[in-house]
Design an enzyme around this catalytic site. Structure first.
Site, PDB file in Angstrom:
ATOM      1  N   SER A 101      14.513  28.377  40.929  1.00  0.00           N
ATOM      2  CA  SER A 101      14.740  27.706  39.416  1.00  0.00           C
ATOM      3  C   SER A 101      13.464  28.076  38.823  1.00  0.00           C
ATOM      4  O   SER A 101      13.359  27.779  37.535  1.00  0.00           O
ATOM      5  CB  SER A 101      15.079  26.239  39.809  1.00  0.00           C
ATOM      6  OG  SER A 101      14.205  25.671  40.140  1.00  0.00           O
ATOM      7  N   HIS A 104      21.311  26.420  41.533  1.00  0.00           N
ATOM      8  CA  HIS A 104      21.197  26.696  40.229  1.00  0.00           C
ATOM      9  C   HIS A 104      21.928  27.942  39.883  1.00  0.00           C
ATOM     10  O   HIS A 104      21.843  28.454  38.587  1.00  0.00           O
ATOM     11  CB  HIS A 104      19.446  27.093  39.884  1.00  0.00           C
ATOM     12  CG  HIS A 104      18.599  26.045  39.879  1.00  0.00           C
ATOM     13  ND1 HIS A 104      18.405  25.183  38.708  1.00  0.00           N
ATOM     14  CD2 HIS A 104      18.025  25.428  40.789  1.00  0.00           C
ATOM     15  CE1 HIS A 104      17.741  24.219  38.932  1.00  0.00           C
ATOM     16  NE2 HIS A 104      17.308  24.371  40.224  1.00  0.00           N
ATOM     17  N   THR A 107       5.501  21.057  41.896  1.00  0.00           N
ATOM     18  CA  THR A 107       6.768  21.844  41.590  1.00  0.00           C
ATOM     19  C   THR A 107       6.534  23.379  41.302  1.00  0.00           C
ATOM     20  O   THR A 107       7.286  24.188  42.206  1.00  0.00           O
ATOM     21  CB  THR A 107       7.537  21.406  40.417  1.00  0.00           C
ATOM     22  OG1 THR A 107       7.564  19.990  40.326  1.00  0.00           O
ATOM     23  CG2 THR A 107       8.828  22.061  40.058  1.00  0.00           C
ATOM     24  N   LYS A 154      24.165  19.984  37.912  1.00  0.00           N
ATOM     25  CA  LYS A 154      23.630  20.804  36.858  1.00  0.00           C
ATOM     26  C   LYS A 154      24.719  21.542  36.189  1.00  0.00           C
ATOM     27  O   LYS A 154      25.091  20.617  35.038  1.00  0.00           O
ATOM     28  CB  LYS A 154      22.887  22.079  37.532  1.00  0.00           C
ATOM     29  CG  LYS A 154      21.437  21.161  38.358  1.00  0.00           C
ATOM     30  CD  LYS A 154      20.530  22.284  38.800  1.00  0.00           C
ATOM     31  CE  LYS A 154      19.126  21.581  39.617  1.00  0.00           C
ATOM     32  NZ  LYS A 154      19.332  20.245  40.140  1.00  0.00           N
TER      33      LYS A 154
END
Length: 409
Positions: A189, A217, A365, A248
């Site tokens: 992602s 994703h 992240t 999502k």
């Protein structure tokens, strides 16, 4: 120990490194996505455009999804009443799992409270089912996969990101008789790159390994019915366990795995993260099932095509300005900044001066030095909104005096 001082020091370190995260107080308005209202800290309000949401197709606003949730809410009430084993299984949960199994061409599916929990619970449980299991994990797998693999107490091997040759070396070095599982993602992602699904499936067959694919994703976004990259490429039948999210592209909430009936039954029976967790509210399950049905149909392909078009346009326009775009052909549009302070400054100015909301993406992240703004255009981020974003980025990139050549290196 002075506990308050320790907490202050921990938070202070984040401020010093420029990666302290703040929540932006926004109010989504039904039917107006991607527009929202920003509640400023000073009490004033501004209309903004959300450019970083993972509701990729705007399904959180879809009338059929909302209608299904209203019907279930009126019929079953707010909560599920317990865990799946204790009064928490309803017709809405069963319908949702049937939709998911059908979506991925599997015998069964199992719904969790989030895709994070689905990954963690499943990967931490598999060594109980297959004693001596060795898990081979891509180096850039999501934190939920990493956590589940860490907690399972079994053997693990980390292969370099998307490096099939390295994976082969690791597989070949282990006992041929040992049970094995390869865990990887279809779309990563933060960079938006694709995993080499076919090549990994070939290795799995050669070395007798199971395959575990995170399609978080990709579900809803790829494939003729939104089954993900594996469906798009005709490979879903070669994947043993597929992980996905309902929060999502499907626009609701929750996570799941899809696999054989035997596999789902075993995880259902042994995974503490499933056994001891209250199930999704019926209204959420109903909304998710409705979203999946919509995206399986022709209307879903219209949304997917529009989203891909807008992503391509945004990438092309930002590239034309010399922006350091990370482009692997997916729907994700990351702009590499490379410094947490600069990244946060750009995010703040876009919001304050242009009404554009995009959160900075910092460590942990992404690795330090790869900080970025991650844009997620949807079918309703139209030409006017794209033009506004591009002009704002052009103005601020110069205003911040960022050295583009260094940032691109």
């Amino acid at each position: 120990m002075n506990y308050d001082a320790a907490l202050d020091q921990a938070i202070g370190r984040l401020h010093e490194e420029g990666r302290y995260r703040t929540f932006i107080d926004i109010e989504r308005a039904k039917g107006r996505y991607p527009q929202a209202v920003w509640n400023r800290p000073d009490g004033t309000h501004d209309e903004i455009t959300v450019w970083c949401g993972n509701d990729y197709l705007g399904m959180g606003q879809h009338p059929e999804v909302l209608a299904a949730m209203h019907e279930a809410l009126e019929s079953a009430g707010a909560g599920s009443g317990g865990t799946r084993n204790i009064s928490g299984t309803t017709v809405y949960h069963k319908r949702l799992e049937a939709e998911l199994a059908d979506l991925h061409g599997k015998d069964a599916a199992l719904v969790f409270s989030s895709a994070y929990i689905a990954n963690d619970a499943t990967l931490s449980t598999l060594p109980k089912l297959f004693p001596g299991l060795i898990i081979y994990s891509d180096a850039l797998n999501h934190a939920s996969m990493i956590e589940g693999i860490k907690r399972n107490g079994g053997a693990k091997r980390i292969f370099r990101h998307n490096d099939v040759a390295h994976l082969r070396q690791l597989l070949a070095a282990d006992d041929p008789a040992a049970p094995k599982l390869i865990a990887f993602e279809s779309i990563y992602s933060m960079d938006g790159d694709f995993g080499p699904i076919a090549q990994i499936c070939d290795l799995a067959r050669e070395f007798g390994a199971l395959t575990y694919l995170d399609e978080v994703h990709a579900v809803g976004m790829y494939g003729p019915r939104g089954g993900g990259v594996a469906e798009r490429d005709g490979l879903a039948g070669r994947i043993d366990i597929i992980n996905g999210t309902l929060g999502k592209a499907f626009g609701v909430f929750g996570g799941y795995i899809a696999a054989s009936a035997r596999m789902c039954d075993a995880i259902r029976s042994y995974a503490p993260g499933f056994i001891f967790t209250t199930s999704l509210p019926p209204a959420v399950a109903a909304g998710a099932a409705a979203s999946i049905r919509v995206l399986k149909g022709a209307g879903g392909q219209v949304l997917r095509d529009a989203q891909q078009l807008h992503a391509r346009i945004l990438k092309m326009r930002l590239k034309s300005l010399g922006m350091p775009i990370i482009d692997h052909g997916s729907h994700i549009v990351p702009v590499h900044v490379g410094h947490p302070v600069h990244c946060k400054a750009l995010s703040d100015m876009l919001l304050r001066d242009y009404g554009i909301y995009v959160q900075p993406i910092n460590f942990p992240t992404v690795p330090r030095g790869t900080e970025r703004l991650r844009f997620t255009p949807s079918p309703v981020h139209d030409a006017k909104r794209i033009d506004h974003l591009v002009r704002a980025m052009d103005a601020l990139w110069s205003q911040c005096s960022l050295n583009r050549a260094e940032l691109s290196a």
